[in-house]
Write a protein that holds these residues in place. Sequence first.
Motif, PDB file in Angstrom:
ATOM      1  N   HIS A 570      45.157  20.506  24.979  1.00 37.09           N
ATOM      2  CA  HIS A 570      45.230  20.502  23.527  1.00 37.09           C
ATOM      3  C   HIS A 570      43.626  21.002  22.885  1.00 37.09           C
ATOM      4  N   GLU A 571      42.775  20.724  23.600  1.00 38.94           N
ATOM      5  CA  GLU A 571      41.287  21.239  23.316  1.00 38.94           C
ATOM      6  C   GLU A 571      41.221  22.595  23.544  1.00 38.94           C
ATOM      7  N   GLN A 574      43.135  24.150  20.656  1.00 37.09           N
ATOM      8  CA  GLN A 574      42.123  23.859  19.413  1.00 37.09           C
ATOM      9  C   GLN A 574      41.051  25.009  19.581  1.00 37.09           C
ATOM     10  N   ARG A 575      40.270  25.217  20.618  1.00 35.92           N
ATOM     11  CA  ARG A 575      39.108  25.848  20.604  1.00 35.92           C
ATOM     12  C   ARG A 575      39.664  27.678  20.404  1.00 35.92           C
ATOM     13  N   LYS A 577      42.253  28.233  18.597  1.00 32.24           N
ATOM     14  CA  LYS A 577      42.544  28.605  17.282  1.00 32.24           C
ATOM     15  C   LYS A 577      41.481  28.575  16.461  1.00 32.24           C
ATOM     16  N   GLU A 578      40.264  28.139  16.650  1.00 31.65           N
ATOM     17  CA  GLU A 578      39.201  28.108  15.948  1.00 31.65           C
ATOM     18  C   GLU A 578      38.465  29.265  16.205  1.00 31.65           C
TER      19      GLU A 578
END
Length: 626
Positions: A570-571, A574-575, A577-578
């Motif tokens: 997930h991290e 998320q990274r 996506k950022e």
Amino acid sequence: MRRPFNRALHATLSGWLVGMLAVGPAAAQQQHVSLRLMPRTLPAAAGPRVAVVAIPVDASLEGEALALTHWAEQAVARSGRLELVRLTDALDAQGASTRQEKAVEGNAAFKDGAKAYDELDTVKALQSFDKAVKAYEQSDLSRAFPLLSRARVMKAATQVANGENKAAELEMRGVLAVDPRATFNPNYFPPEEIAFVEKERKAQLEGAQATLNVRTQPVPAQVFVDGTYKGVSPLTLTGLTRADHYVTLVAPGFAVTEGRAREGDASFTLTKLPVQQRYAALVERIAKNPDDEERDQALQELGVLAGVPQVLALVVRGGPGNAPLTVTGLRMDVADGHNQAYALGQVPRGDAMATGSEALLTGLVAQDAARVNGKPVKHFSSGGGVSRQTAGYVLLATGVALLAGGIYFGLEASSKADAFKTAPQGSSRADDLKSTGKTYALVADIGVVLGLVSAGAGSYLAFYKKGGGSSSSAPAPTTSERATPARDAKAMDKALPMPPPPPAARTEPAPKANAASTPAAEAAPANTPPPPVFDPPPQPPPSQPARKMTRKEREAEAKRQREEAARLKHEEEQRQKEEEARRKHEEEAKRKADEEAKRKAEEEAKRKREEEKKRPKLDEDDLRNY
């Protein structure tokens, strides 16, 4: 001649007796007010200022981390060699200054009231004590509540002196409702009022059966009720009196929130500070990198943000259930990252945290570690294992060796191939060269592939992000029972001392444990220096027979590993996506800039064309005339 003389003698004796009757109570009042009722300001510690922060590696441990923060602040305040700066106040300098000013204003009003009371000007004294009460109510009541209670007691005493008995009884009842153990000295209250106080005190204690549910949004907070630390929200409190209690809520990154609440449900919304987003980002960096250099860099930035020279950080880990927390504690010098103290330990959860964490926390503030050859001491590895950077170097060296071996065997395979071409076909020598060449070629291919993979992984670990083990040659302490707690509580700031934690909260374990530990603690002299915290003699761990994991434990471990893998995935998503959002934002900004430049160029060209059109043309006659 005797009668005038007797009259004069009687008048003199009467005047002297009246004067003594007036001076006696005034002298008693002066002595008591100056020694007991004036708010005492304890001297602040002369050492460097320290802010405490506890970082949970898992978000589910946020409440436990906040509770540990409170007990760490108590340890700093007890040390006498460090000055505590509450992180909430450091991040909200303006709010802290306003609360401090109100506390100073309350102290000044209390002093004026005591002076007026000594001079028997009870009207002015009542006004001053009432002003002190209102000022204290706007200060930080997690520290100033004892001063507020004393000011209300003196306000009631002044009302009694003015003959306002009904108002005085209402005030006394209000004081006892939130502070049943408040002191009413007989020097200021007549016997009938003292009897009323004791009766009301008994009624309040017997009727203390109210329940208060404290909830906070958007984050948990430390809860102080009537100046006493109660725990971390959401929190259910029982055994309270049925009255409006003073509730103070403290959470780093949010403004200190205060209010009044009766039994039942009480919900509070905390206000974000302007620095909250930056503070949350630093805490997230530490939680993601709890054992490498990124942790120390983020702590240094946090110290600069808070404006303190030292930071006491506690990295909190914990397993499921009621298992003890694993705490990594370090006290850092913000200027160069030097670890003034470092320790690992186990801390129990819940009510036992106060006493269970005392040895670990006291060891972190007892003394400072020296620098090694003038260089700061740092601790990046929690378990003494191979660090990320070291593993990267090993893999890189292995990859280079494999590549060299692959190249060597490749050259040998090429040599065998050349010899095979010149050898008579069908001979035993040709068959031997063919077999050996194929083997060498296979070994060369495997060596080159493995070498490239190992060198790539090693380069990533060694150079992509700095991490690593301890830069200190001194071994890190691994025990949490190396120092005895200091006995004398010290102040945290110049205007308001932090009240020491209540005895009930610090003596929660079973009576047998207290009975065994109390005599030893009392027998130790108060001025005995604590034992050293750093460089303990290495103790080999006791050998224990290997225990086979049960099925439930294996399932729990597998579940934990799956959750950890899901969290890492997930991290990473998320990274990504950022990064994608940032890339799109940059492209959009570039596109807008290009469009703006193009638009300006077109406008400039259009403006020039319009100027050309407006400019009058010169015919041949004009040119000749010119």
